[in-house]
Write a protein that holds these residues in place. Structure first.
Motif, PDB file in Angstrom:
ATOM      1  N   PRO A 124       0.652  -1.172   0.381  1.00 17.47           N
ATOM      2  CA  PRO A 124      -0.147   0.091   0.227  1.00 17.47           C
ATOM      3  C   PRO A 124       0.387   1.341  -0.036  1.00 17.47           C
ATOM      4  N   ASP A 125       1.874   1.465   0.839  1.00 18.80           N
ATOM      5  CA  ASP A 125       2.769   2.233   0.909  1.00 18.80           C
ATOM      6  C   ASP A 125       4.553   2.231  -0.124  1.00 18.80           C
ATOM      7  N   PRO A 126       4.086   2.077  -1.532  1.00 19.91           N
ATOM      8  CA  PRO A 126       5.498   1.481  -2.194  1.00 19.91           C
ATOM      9  C   PRO A 126       6.806   2.433  -2.496  1.00 19.91           C
ATOM     10  N   GLN A 127       7.599   2.332  -2.498  1.00 25.19           N
ATOM     11  CA  GLN A 127       8.862   3.420  -2.848  1.00 25.19           C
ATOM     12  C   GLN A 127       8.767   3.439  -4.501  1.00 25.19           C
ATOM     13  N   GLU A 128       9.459   4.360  -4.978  1.00 30.13           N
ATOM     14  CA  GLU A 128       9.054   4.151  -6.669  1.00 30.13           C
ATOM     15  C   GLU A 128      10.127   3.854  -7.299  1.00 30.13           C
ATOM     16  N   ALA A 129      10.902   2.861  -6.644  1.00 31.34           N
ATOM     17  CA  ALA A 129      11.856   2.081  -7.463  1.00 31.34           C
ATOM     18  C   ALA A 129      10.634   0.294  -7.335  1.00 31.34           C
TER      19      ALA A 129
END
Ligand code: FES
Ligand code: FES
Length: 173
Positions: A124-129
């Protein structure tokens, strides 16, 4: 072959499905949902992405008969899953793509939306990578991917806000 297929929660009885028919073909030509796009039909572009029993897949590669008795979510099934008060409108991922200017010709967009939706279900809270990795199988011919990546990060924000709106002041869900 006669087969049952549930698409976006609606059960369909399909007659005389040939072994050569892909799930993509069945969705577009038999079920009448053209949102899932056909481009390469070789598993290379991701424009035909759907969720098959909850798993992201390229529907062009799935023989339709292997999907009998399965449940499919297409881009048409994302609409109406918006946040509180938006049950009849686009869902948060669709709104984010529009708000971030991530749609040009739109051909790749249904597959991108499904891939983004799938990512946010699990992360639900992904990093850009992580967003870039999740979209690695989806090709856009129109543009760079920056707006698309920004749209997915924005969708994550929208979904966080929706979850917050669903939490009662005392913290009870
Ligand atoms: S049409 Fe299925 S991956 Fe390109
Ligand atoms: S917006 Fe045209 S292919 Fe992606």
């Amino acid at each position: 072959m006669r087969m049952n297929l549930t698409v976006n929660g609606e059960r369909h009885m399909l007659e005389e499905v040939r072994e050569s028919e892909s799930l993509l073909f069945v969705l577009r030509e038999r079920v009448g949902l053209p949102g899932t796009k056909n481009a390469c039909e070789q598993g290379r572009c991701g424009s035909c992405s759907v969720l098959l029993d909850g798993m992201l897949c390229c529907s062009c590669l799935v023989p339709a008969v292997q999907a009998r008795e399965c449940s499919v979510t297409t881009v048409e099934g994302l609409a109406g899953q918006g946040g509180p008060g938006e049950e009849d409108g686009p869902d948060s991922v669709q709104r984010a793509f529009l708000d971030a200017g991530a749609v040009q010709c739109g051909f790749c967009t249904p597959g991108m939306l499904l891939a983004a939706h799938n990512l946010l279900r699990h992360t639900p809270d992904p990093q850009e990578a992580e967003v870039r990795q999740a979209l690695a199988g989806n090709i856009c011919r129109c543009t760079g991917y920056q707006h698309i990546v920004e749209a997915v990060l924005l969708a994550a924000e929208y979904r966080r806000a929706e979850r917050g709106a669903l939490v009662q002041p005392d913290g009870a869900p």
